[in-house]
Design an enzyme around this catalytic site. Structure first.
Site, PDB file in Angstrom:
ATOM      1  N   TYR A 125      -1.195  -1.091  10.130  1.00 39.15           N
ATOM      2  CA  TYR A 125      -1.343  -1.377   8.696  1.00 39.15           C
ATOM      3  C   TYR A 125      -0.105  -0.908   7.916  1.00 39.15           C
ATOM      4  O   TYR A 125       0.441  -1.648   7.093  1.00 39.15           O
ATOM      5  CB  TYR A 125      -2.606  -0.670   8.209  1.00 39.15           C
ATOM      6  N   SER A 174       0.859  -1.185   0.000  1.00 40.89           N
ATOM      7  CA  SER A 174       0.000   0.000   0.000  1.00 40.89           C
ATOM      8  C   SER A 174       0.893   1.231   0.000  1.00 40.89           C
ATOM      9  O   SER A 174       2.041   1.180   0.471  1.00 40.89           O
ATOM     10  CB  SER A 174      -0.856  -0.026   1.271  1.00 40.89           C
TER      11      SER A 174
HETATM   12  N1  LIG Z   1      -8.853  -0.682  -1.633  1.00 39.48           N
HETATM   13  C1  LIG Z   1      -7.751   0.083  -1.594  1.00 39.48           C
HETATM   14  O1  LIG Z   1      -7.761   1.278  -1.962  1.00 39.48           O
HETATM   15  C2  LIG Z   1      -6.462  -0.480  -1.105  1.00 39.48           C
HETATM   16  C3  LIG Z   1      -5.366   0.382  -0.951  1.00 39.48           C
HETATM   17  C4  LIG Z   1      -4.133  -0.161  -0.564  1.00 39.48           C
HETATM   18  C5  LIG Z   1      -4.032  -1.524  -0.323  1.00 39.48           C
HETATM   19  N2  LIG Z   1      -5.124  -2.332  -0.470  1.00 39.48           N
HETATM   20  C6  LIG Z   1      -4.951  -3.754  -0.194  1.00 39.48           C
HETATM   21  O2  LIG Z   1      -5.585  -4.515  -1.217  1.00 39.48           O
HETATM   22  C7  LIG Z   1      -6.056  -5.751  -0.656  1.00 39.48           C
HETATM   23  C8  LIG Z   1      -7.528  -5.939  -0.959  1.00 39.48           C
HETATM   24  O3  LIG Z   1      -8.257  -4.877  -0.363  1.00 39.48           O
HETATM   25  P1  LIG Z   1      -9.794  -4.564  -0.690  1.00 39.48           P
HETATM   26  O4  LIG Z   1      -9.905  -3.093  -0.703  1.00 39.48           O
HETATM   27  O5  LIG Z   1     -10.268  -5.353  -1.841  1.00 39.48           O
HETATM   28  O6  LIG Z   1     -10.476  -5.069   0.692  1.00 39.48           O
HETATM   29  P2  LIG Z   1     -11.873  -5.764   1.006  1.00 39.48           P
HETATM   30  O7  LIG Z   1     -12.125  -5.498   2.439  1.00 39.48           O
HETATM   31  O8  LIG Z   1     -12.917  -5.372   0.019  1.00 39.48           O
HETATM   32  O9  LIG Z   1     -11.561  -7.321   0.786  1.00 39.48           O
HETATM   33  C9  LIG Z   1     -10.658  -8.016   1.627  1.00 39.48           C
HETATM   34  C10 LIG Z   1     -10.993  -9.497   1.588  1.00 39.48           C
HETATM   35  O10 LIG Z   1     -10.058 -10.177   2.435  1.00 39.48           O
HETATM   36  C11 LIG Z   1     -10.766 -11.141   3.192  1.00 39.48           C
HETATM   37  N3  LIG Z   1     -10.053 -11.449   4.424  1.00 39.48           N
HETATM   38  C12 LIG Z   1      -9.853 -10.646   5.489  1.00 39.48           C
HETATM   39  N4  LIG Z   1      -9.186 -11.281   6.436  1.00 39.48           N
HETATM   40  C13 LIG Z   1      -8.941 -12.540   5.982  1.00 39.48           C
HETATM   41  C14 LIG Z   1      -8.283 -13.670   6.517  1.00 39.48           C
HETATM   42  N5  LIG Z   1      -7.746 -13.665   7.746  1.00 39.48           N
HETATM   43  N6  LIG Z   1      -8.222 -14.797   5.760  1.00 39.48           N
HETATM   44  C15 LIG Z   1      -8.775 -14.813   4.514  1.00 39.48           C
HETATM   45  N7  LIG Z   1      -9.418 -13.768   3.966  1.00 39.48           N
HETATM   46  C16 LIG Z   1      -9.499 -12.642   4.684  1.00 39.48           C
HETATM   47  C17 LIG Z   1     -12.124 -10.498   3.443  1.00 39.48           C
HETATM   48  O11 LIG Z   1     -13.103 -11.468   3.817  1.00 39.48           O
HETATM   49  C18 LIG Z   1     -12.406  -9.823   2.113  1.00 39.48           C
HETATM   50  O12 LIG Z   1     -13.066 -10.698   1.233  1.00 39.48           O
HETATM   51  C19 LIG Z   1      -5.737  -5.682   0.852  1.00 39.48           C
HETATM   52  O13 LIG Z   1      -4.507  -6.333   1.091  1.00 39.48           O
HETATM   53  C20 LIG Z   1      -5.598  -4.200   1.100  1.00 39.48           C
HETATM   54  O14 LIG Z   1      -4.810  -3.925   2.237  1.00 39.48           O
HETATM   55  C21 LIG Z   1      -6.330  -1.845  -0.839  1.00 39.48           C
END
Ligand SMILES: NC(=O)c1ccc[n+]([C@@H]2O[C@H](COP(=O)([O-])OP(=O)(O)OC[C@H]3O[C@@H](n4cnc5c(N)ncnc54)[C@H](O)[C@@H]3O)[C@@H](O)[C@H]2O)c1
Length: 254
Positions: free
Chosen positions: A160, A147
């Site tokens: 985080y 991130s």
């Molecule tokens: N959305 C953004 O702007 C953004 C920015 C930077 C980084 N990220 C990273 O991208 C990735 C996806 O994020 P997103 O926005 O799609 O999030 P989201 O919350 O929509 O989806 C996350 C998924 O991970 C699953 N999850 C959580 N804990 C878990 C565990 N212990 N075991 C298995 N599954 C688990 C959840 O059930 C969910 O389906 C993450 O690693 C997040 O940190 C996202």
């Protein structure tokens, strides 16, 4: 990894964690649409099954796999289940994530450990779960998730930001160690409106400002998926140890 065309993943087994929703779901569906056999891995098995069914209904091949990625034994069991039902994993997308925001003075040990576990420990567990198979088969691709907070920090998210910084170190080291086995290891730093970020990105109360990206807007997850396909494809055969920001230039402008 399939060599027939950049976007043809026929013959590949792609494991995507956190694929029941958000970015992981888009990535799983994109690989499914390009011929990969896809493991849709998540804590939420019912929601993962919906994604696997959608991939299958669209003509692809996918299974849902229940796994808490923060549990090493569960990760090993999931990898074994995938090998049994789909074949050995050739592309890993470690994407599952959570946030537990709190200011440093209020953050509990539990909030710290949960976030470090799901992002950093899980990345190590999946790295270990797939590495021997990839070496034995002459190569593979690993895509981890960091991130912009790894570089910039993030108020209220010391857990985080620290975990995502750890992922950068893991990726750069794994790329160095595993290049000799034809295993390419990269990370993405995405930004998209998802359940994780919707509140912060759309509620003016949080000061969200799309104009703070070069492109002046926030994206939906579907717009990110092609970069993951690229990092798993023959087109990126010289790309390893990199952090690829897919954020409309958000990190750059800050
Ligand atoms: N959305 C953004 O702007 C953004 C920015 C930077 C980084 N990220 C990273 O991208 C990735 C996806 O994020 P997103 O926005 O799609 O999030 P989201 O919350 O929509 O989806 C996350 C998924 O991970 C699953 N999850 C959580 N804990 C878990 C565990 N212990 N075991 C298995 N599954 C688990 C959840 O059930 C969910 O389906 C993450 O690693 C997040 O940190 C996202």
């Amino acid at each position: 990894m399939s060599q027939s065309a950049t976007s043809d993943f026929t013959g590949d087994v792609v494991a995507v964690t956190g694929a029941a929703q958000g970015i992981g779901r888009s990535v799983a569906e994109a690989f499914g649409a390009q011929g990969a056999r896809v493991a849709v891995i998540d804590l939420q098995l019912d929601a993962a099954q919906v994604v696997a069914d959608a991939i299958t209904a669209a003509g692809g091949h996918a299974i849902a796999v229940a796994c808490d990625v923060g549990d090493h034994a569960a990760v090993d069991a999931a990898a074994a289940e995938i090998a049994d039902r789909l074949g050995p994993i050739s592309v890993l997308v470690s994407n599952a994530g959570i946030t537990r925001p709190a200011m440093i003075r209020k953050m509990t040990d539990d909030e710290w450990h949960q976030v470090v576990n799901v992002h950093l420990n899980a990345s190590f567990y999946w790295l270990k779960a797939v590495v021997e198979g990839m070496i034995a088969r002459g190569g593979g691709r690993m895509i981890f998730t960091t991130s912009s907070t790894a570089q910039n920090g993030s108020i209220g998210q010391v857990n985080y930001a620290a975990a995502k910084s750890g992922v950068v170190g893991l990726v750069r080291t794994a790329a160095r160690e595993l290049g000799r086995y034809n295993i390419l290891v990269n990370a993405v730093a995405p930004a998209a409106v998802t359940d994780m970020t919707r509140k912060v990105m759309t509620d003016p109360k949080f000061g969200a400002d799309p104009s703070k990206t070069i492109l002046g807007r926030f994206a939906e997850p579907d717009e990110l998926a092609p970069t993951y396909l690229y990092l798993a494809s023959p087109a990126s055969s010289l790309v390893t140890g990199q952090i690829v920001s897919i954020d409309g230039g958000g990190m750059f402008v800050r």
